[in-house]
Design a protein around this motif. Structure first.
Motif, short mmCIF file in Angstrom:
data_model
loop_
_atom_site.label_atom_id
_atom_site.label_comp_id
_atom_site.label_asym_id
_atom_site.label_seq_id
_atom_site.Cartn_x
_atom_site.Cartn_y
_atom_site.Cartn_z
N ALA A 193 62.76 40.36 29.67
CA ALA A 193 62.11 41.52 30.28
C ALA A 193 60.60 41.48 30.11
CB ALA A 193 62.68 42.80 29.67
N LEU A 194 60.08 40.44 29.49
CA LEU A 194 58.64 40.35 29.22
C LEU A 194 57.94 39.58 30.35
CD1 LEU A 194 58.65 39.54 25.39
CD2 LEU A 194 58.50 41.76 26.51
N ARG A 195 56.70 39.98 30.60
CA ARG A 195 55.83 39.29 31.56
C ARG A 195 54.86 38.41 30.80
NH1 ARG A 195 53.75 41.80 36.25
NH2 ARG A 195 51.79 42.02 35.12
N VAL A 196 54.79 37.14 31.21
CA VAL A 196 53.85 36.20 30.63
C VAL A 196 52.93 35.71 31.75
CG1 VAL A 196 53.54 34.05 29.35
CG2 VAL A 196 55.54 35.50 28.91
N ILE A 197 51.63 36.02 31.61
CA ILE A 197 50.63 35.68 32.63
C ILE A 197 49.85 34.46 32.16
CG2 ILE A 197 48.63 36.52 33.93
CD1 ILE A 197 49.66 39.39 33.28
N GLU A 198 49.77 33.45 33.02
CA GLU A 198 49.08 32.21 32.67
C GLU A 198 47.89 32.03 33.63
OE1 GLU A 198 52.01 29.15 32.91
OE2 GLU A 198 53.00 29.74 31.04
N PRO A 199 46.66 32.23 33.12
CA PRO A 199 45.47 32.02 33.96
C PRO A 199 45.31 30.54 34.33
CG PRO A 199 44.97 33.35 32.01
CD PRO A 199 46.31 32.76 31.78
N HIS A 200 44.58 30.30 35.43
CA HIS A 200 44.31 28.93 35.89
C HIS A 200 42.81 28.78 36.12
CE1 HIS A 200 48.58 28.25 36.35
NE2 HIS A 200 48.68 29.32 37.15
#
Length: 333
Positions: A193-200
């Motif tokens: 249920a967690l959101r993991v955001i990966e910048p580029h």
């Protein structure tokens, strides 16, 4: 009425006939009495001796019908056999109770009732089956609780809703299946249920991407937790793999995690006063993407959910007071 004349009494032996010679002659009409004949003596009958008052009397041998069995003893044996064959504790407890009652009544009967052996057999079978059943139930309940993690961290600040389904997270850095893109600045993947955001790097500056993540999280009533990571770091992989655990899901239920690769954004992280020499570090940021607080993995021992979840939850909530290592903020990085 006249009584018959008395017979003359014969003179004693040796007395002269006629007494003084003038009397009548001695009576000679009957034989002289001789000695009494001896008769065989009869043997005196013997009688059984009785015990003294208060002494127990042995029962007389009984040669009639056999002693009847106590009914509860028979029923106890039947229940005992049923308990060990198919019914378990449902028949085991009645077998024990009826067996004990039967033994009591047999003892009180004074030998008029039998069946003590059947009562003992019913008690043994019922007790064995009952103990075995209870032990099996405890084993089936306790072992899954222990193996499933009885030490699940629970906090009053986290809702006690049903935990999310188990999720097997792919290793950090691997392509995420069905990974969506909410905007052009970052890629968002899910860990349960967690959101993991990966910048580029090709999607603008790191500062701009962090500000966008902060704005989106605030609109949804969530907070941003920046994680510095490295593809070659085992600690980073351990943290990512632990996110599917229920304890981590609960602890970070209000958090959007922004994972920043230190190899890709090393210079920008340093300019933003975020440490890059060791990973993972965790930062809280403001709307301008400035770090406001930080901790490292030194705040716990092994990188396992039961160690990490309570520390991270307190850190996000702003209640983590006692720390093992000072925050790097305010120092030269």
């Amino acid at each position: 009425m006249q009584s018959p004349p008395e017979a003359p009494i014969p003179p004693p032996p040796g007395a002269p006939a006629g007494g003084d010679g003038n009397g009548p002659p001695p009576y000679t009409g009957a034989a002289q009495y001789g000695p009494y004949p001896s008769f065989p003596q009869q043997q005196q009958a013997s009688y059984p001796s009785y015990p003294a008052h208060g002494q127990p009397v042995a029962p007389y041998p009984y040669y009639g019908a056999p002693i009847p069995n106590e009914s509860k003893a028979v029923t106890s044996l039947v229940f005992g056999v049923l308990s060990i064959s198919c019914m378990g504790i449902l028949a085991g407890i009645p077998a024990v109770v009826l067996g004990l009652l039967a033994r009591r009544d047999i003892a009180r009967s004074g030998g008029a009732l039998g069946g003590k052996g059947m009562a003992n057999a019913g008690i043994v079978l019922g007790a064995f089956t009952s103990v075995l059943t209870v032990g099996t139930i405890l084993f089936m309940v306790v072992v899954p609780l222990v193996m499933g993690g009885m030490s699940v961290y629970s906090s009053p600040s986290i809702s006690s809703a049903t935990p999310p389904p188990a999720y097997s997270a792919p290793p950090y850095g691997s392509p995420a299946p069905s990974a969506g893109s909410e905007n052009e600045s970052s890629t968002t993947v899910t860990r349960g249920a967690l959101r993991v955001i990966e910048p580029h790097r090709g999607s603008g500056s790191l500062e701009r991407q962090l500000m966008d993540a902060f704005s989106q999280a605030k609109e949804k009533g969530r907070v941003v937790l920046v994680e510095t990571a490295a593809r070659a770091s085992s600690a980073s992989h351990e943290f990512d793999s632990s996110l599917s655990d229920r304890r981590m899901q609960r602890a970070l239920s209000t958090v959007d995690i922004v994972r920043v690769d230190v190899d890709e954004f090393e210079s920008e992280l340093s300019s933003m006063r975020m440490y890059t020499e060791a990973v993972p570090y965790f930062y809280k940021i403001d709307a301008a993407a400035r770090p406001t607080d930080a901790i490292s993995a030194d705040e716990w021992d092994a990188n396992i959910p039961q160690n990490m979840a309570p520390v991270l939850e307190s850190f996000v909530a702003g209640t983590l007071r006692k720390r093992r290592s000072p925050s790097p903020l305010g120092t030269t990085l």
